[in-house]
Design a protein around this motif. Structure first.
Motif, PDB file in Angstrom:
ATOM      1  N   HIS A  39     -54.143  -1.996 -34.245  1.00 19.30           N
ATOM      2  CA  HIS A  39     -54.530  -1.086 -33.157  1.00 19.30           C
ATOM      3  C   HIS A  39     -53.324  -0.524 -32.411  1.00 19.30           C
ATOM      4  O   HIS A  39     -53.294  -0.489 -31.170  1.00 19.30           O
ATOM      5  CB  HIS A  39     -55.477  -1.791 -32.180  1.00 19.30           C
ATOM      6  CG  HIS A  39     -56.674  -2.398 -32.830  1.00 19.30           C
ATOM      7  ND1 HIS A  39     -57.708  -1.649 -33.367  1.00 19.30           N
ATOM      8  CD2 HIS A  39     -56.993  -3.698 -33.064  1.00 19.30           C
ATOM      9  CE1 HIS A  39     -58.617  -2.446 -33.887  1.00 19.30           C
ATOM     10  NE2 HIS A  39     -58.207  -3.691 -33.723  1.00 19.30           N
ATOM     11  N   LYS A  42     -53.383   4.413 -29.656  1.00 15.05           N
ATOM     12  CA  LYS A  42     -54.207   4.420 -28.446  1.00 15.05           C
ATOM     13  C   LYS A  42     -55.063   5.675 -28.351  1.00 15.05           C
ATOM     14  O   LYS A  42     -56.186   5.652 -27.857  1.00 15.05           O
ATOM     15  CB  LYS A  42     -53.297   4.317 -27.222  1.00 15.05           C
ATOM     16  CG  LYS A  42     -54.002   4.353 -25.882  1.00 15.05           C
ATOM     17  CD  LYS A  42     -52.984   4.254 -24.757  1.00 15.05           C
ATOM     18  CE  LYS A  42     -53.652   4.257 -23.396  1.00 15.05           C
ATOM     19  NZ  LYS A  42     -52.650   4.160 -22.292  1.00 15.05           N
ATOM     20  N   ARG A  58     -50.794   8.816 -29.630  1.00 12.51           N
ATOM     21  CA  ARG A  58     -50.393   8.088 -28.429  1.00 12.51           C
ATOM     22  C   ARG A  58     -50.593   6.611 -28.732  1.00 12.51           C
ATOM     23  O   ARG A  58     -51.665   6.206 -29.170  1.00 12.51           O
ATOM     24  CB  ARG A  58     -51.226   8.512 -27.226  1.00 12.51           C
ATOM     25  CG  ARG A  58     -51.051   9.967 -26.828  1.00 12.51           C
ATOM     26  CD  ARG A  58     -52.094  10.426 -25.820  1.00 12.51           C
ATOM     27  NE  ARG A  58     -52.181   9.517 -24.692  1.00 12.51           N
ATOM     28  CZ  ARG A  58     -53.312   8.954 -24.278  1.00 12.51           C
ATOM     29  NH1 ARG A  58     -54.451   9.180 -24.924  1.00 12.51           N
ATOM     30  NH2 ARG A  58     -53.318   8.169 -23.227  1.00 12.51           N
ATOM     31  N   CYS A  59     -49.553   5.817 -28.517  1.00 11.56           N
ATOM     32  CA  CYS A  59     -49.583   4.417 -28.926  1.00 11.56           C
ATOM     33  C   CYS A  59     -49.544   3.480 -27.726  1.00 11.56           C
ATOM     34  O   CYS A  59     -49.023   3.825 -26.661  1.00 11.56           O
ATOM     35  CB  CYS A  59     -48.398   4.117 -29.849  1.00 11.56           C
ATOM     36  SG  CYS A  59     -48.381   5.128 -31.344  1.00 11.56           S
ATOM     37  N   PHE A  60     -50.103   2.287 -27.904  1.00 10.00           N
ATOM     38  CA  PHE A  60     -49.995   1.265 -26.875  1.00 10.00           C
ATOM     39  C   PHE A  60     -48.533   0.820 -26.790  1.00 10.00           C
ATOM     40  O   PHE A  60     -47.926   0.471 -27.809  1.00 10.00           O
ATOM     41  CB  PHE A  60     -50.888   0.076 -27.208  1.00 10.00           C
ATOM     42  CG  PHE A  60     -52.359   0.354 -27.037  1.00 10.00           C
ATOM     43  CD1 PHE A  60     -52.940   0.344 -25.790  1.00 10.00           C
ATOM     44  CD2 PHE A  60     -53.150   0.642 -28.142  1.00 10.00           C
ATOM     45  CE1 PHE A  60     -54.296   0.606 -25.625  1.00 10.00           C
ATOM     46  CE2 PHE A  60     -54.508   0.906 -27.993  1.00 10.00           C
ATOM     47  CZ  PHE A  60     -55.077   0.887 -26.732  1.00 10.00           C
ATOM     48  N   PRO A  61     -47.950   0.829 -25.587  1.00 14.48           N
ATOM     49  CA  PRO A  61     -46.512   0.525 -25.453  1.00 14.48           C
ATOM     50  C   PRO A  61     -46.109  -0.810 -26.049  1.00 14.48           C
ATOM     51  O   PRO A  61     -45.049  -0.922 -26.674  1.00 14.48           O
ATOM     52  CB  PRO A  61     -46.294   0.558 -23.938  1.00 14.48           C
ATOM     53  CG  PRO A  61     -47.363   1.479 -23.422  1.00 14.48           C
ATOM     54  CD  PRO A  61     -48.546   1.210 -24.304  1.00 14.48           C
ATOM     55  N   ASP A  62     -46.930  -1.855 -25.863  1.00 17.74           N
ATOM     56  CA  ASP A  62     -46.549  -3.171 -26.380  1.00 17.74           C
ATOM     57  C   ASP A  62     -46.566  -3.195 -27.904  1.00 17.74           C
ATOM     58  O   ASP A  62     -45.708  -3.824 -28.535  1.00 17.74           O
ATOM     59  CB  ASP A  62     -47.465  -4.258 -25.814  1.00 17.74           C
ATOM     60  CG  ASP A  62     -48.935  -4.022 -26.139  1.00 17.74           C
ATOM     61  OD1 ASP A  62     -49.342  -2.849 -26.282  1.00 17.74           O
ATOM     62  OD2 ASP A  62     -49.684  -5.016 -26.256  1.00 17.74           O
ATOM     63  N   LYS A  63     -47.516  -2.478 -28.505  1.00 18.74           N
ATOM     64  CA  LYS A  63     -47.580  -2.405 -29.968  1.00 18.74           C
ATOM     65  C   LYS A  63     -46.429  -1.565 -30.510  1.00 18.74           C
ATOM     66  O   LYS A  63     -45.838  -1.883 -31.547  1.00 18.74           O
ATOM     67  CB  LYS A  63     -48.910  -1.800 -30.415  1.00 18.74           C
ATOM     68  CG  LYS A  63     -50.136  -2.563 -29.945  1.00 18.74           C
ATOM     69  CD  LYS A  63     -50.246  -3.919 -30.595  1.00 18.74           C
ATOM     70  CE  LYS A  63     -51.552  -4.592 -30.196  1.00 18.74           C
ATOM     71  NZ  LYS A  63     -51.695  -5.937 -30.799  1.00 18.74           N
ATOM     72  N   GLU A 174     -48.125   7.089 -19.145  1.00 23.50           N
ATOM     73  CA  GLU A 174     -49.449   6.548 -19.444  1.00 23.50           C
ATOM     74  C   GLU A 174     -50.495   7.644 -19.275  1.00 23.50           C
ATOM     75  O   GLU A 174     -50.305   8.597 -18.512  1.00 23.50           O
ATOM     76  CB  GLU A 174     -49.772   5.370 -18.523  1.00 23.50           C
ATOM     77  CG  GLU A 174     -48.860   4.162 -18.718  1.00 23.50           C
ATOM     78  CD  GLU A 174     -49.220   3.012 -17.789  1.00 23.50           C
ATOM     79  OE1 GLU A 174     -50.036   3.235 -16.867  1.00 23.50           O
ATOM     80  OE2 GLU A 174     -48.678   1.911 -17.983  1.00 23.50           O
ATOM     81  N   ASP A 175     -51.605   7.491 -20.010  1.00 19.34           N
ATOM     82  CA  ASP A 175     -52.772   8.366 -19.869  1.00 19.34           C
ATOM     83  C   ASP A 175     -52.446   9.845 -20.069  1.00 19.34           C
ATOM     84  O   ASP A 175     -53.004  10.716 -19.412  1.00 19.34           O
ATOM     85  CB  ASP A 175     -53.429   8.166 -18.499  1.00 19.34           C
ATOM     86  CG  ASP A 175     -53.889   6.738 -18.294  1.00 19.34           C
ATOM     87  OD1 ASP A 175     -54.358   6.128 -19.271  1.00 19.34           O
ATOM     88  OD2 ASP A 175     -53.768   6.224 -17.167  1.00 19.34           O
ATOM     89  N   LYS A 215     -42.687  -0.218 -14.550  1.00 19.17           N
ATOM     90  CA  LYS A 215     -43.622  -0.817 -15.498  1.00 19.17           C
ATOM     91  C   LYS A 215     -43.546  -2.328 -15.446  1.00 19.17           C
ATOM     92  O   LYS A 215     -44.523  -3.032 -15.673  1.00 19.17           O
ATOM     93  CB  LYS A 215     -43.314  -0.332 -16.919  1.00 19.17           C
ATOM     94  CG  LYS A 215     -43.767   1.093 -17.189  1.00 19.17           C
ATOM     95  CD  LYS A 215     -43.536   1.465 -18.627  1.00 19.17           C
ATOM     96  CE  LYS A 215     -44.034   2.862 -18.904  1.00 19.17           C
ATOM     97  NZ  LYS A 215     -43.833   3.252 -20.327  1.00 19.17           N
TER      98      LYS A 215
END
Length: 216
Positions: A39, A42, A58-63, A174-175, A215
């Motif tokens: 996943h 995002k 758009r990707c999840f920052p932690d991933k 974000e967003d 962050k």
């Protein structure tokens, strides 16, 4: 035109298409399937480039931090054909990989389509390694030294047009929000909801450092 604010959700068919196609490519590309299954993606951003049909992820920052590898040269996977149920013909599918992570895809050959995610041809696929000339333009425009340039990811830097004005996308927030600049080198924060372009004061390195610390 605010095309990049149209659709932000990634569709199930897009995930299925990417997983099915990449799974049939050689084993050395299967790490991209792992990113999908974990996943990484995002959402999407449309019209984020002048590439026809381009859909940016758009990707999840932690991933993203988990999988990105700055030592991997950006490349495109071209020569893939995927069947369109509407036109009843094969369209061209290109998959973009930057910093070792999935960055987006494009489908060309029809403006509106409904692809069959199980019907594709990878027999003529090839990897094309390319530089990002816009990244080099931005480095020169903002007069960044080597250390400052290292604060930017090549995959984040591209041209976009908002209200008939040219801007450079520099860093995702974000967003759908992001940090960017104009052609004169002024730095801005672009917010999605509500839409606003706010000038930021200071050098880029300080601005990016402040974002990182906030962050945390």
């Amino acid at each position: 035109m605010l095309g990049f604010f149209k659709r932000t959700k990634i569709e199930d068919w897009e995930i299925t298409m990417l997983r099915n196609v990449i799974s049939k490519l050689p084993d050395n590309l299967h790490y991209l399937v792992k990113q999908i299954e974990d996943h990484l993606i995002k959402g999407v951003r449309l019209d984020a480039s002048d590439i026809p049909g381009y859909v940016n992820f758009r990707c999840f920052p932690d991933k993203l931090q988990k999988y990105e590898n700055l030592n991997v040269e950006p490349f495109d996977i071209t020569g893939i054909k995927i069947y369109d149920l509407k036109s009843q013909k094969f369209l061209d599918l290109t998959i973009y990989v930057i910093d070792g992570t999935l960055n987006g895809y494009s489908i060309t050959g029809a403006k509106k389509f409904a692809v069959d995610t199980n019907n594709f041809d990878i027999s003529s696929y090839k990897l094309n390694y390319e530089e990002n000339p816009t990244f080099n333009q931005v480095i020169s425009l903002l007069k960044l030294n080597t250390k400052e340039a290292g604060l930017l990811r090549k995959s984040d830097v591209y041209e976009l047009e908002i209200n008939d004005q040219l801007y450079y996308h520099l860093r995702d927030l974000e967003d759908g929000d992001f940090i960017g600049s104009d052609k004169d080198g002024t730095i801005y924060k672009f917010t999605h909801d509500p839409f606003c372009i706010t000038p930021l004061h200071g050098v880029l390195s300080d601005i990016l450092s402040q974002i990182t610390s906030n962050k945390g």
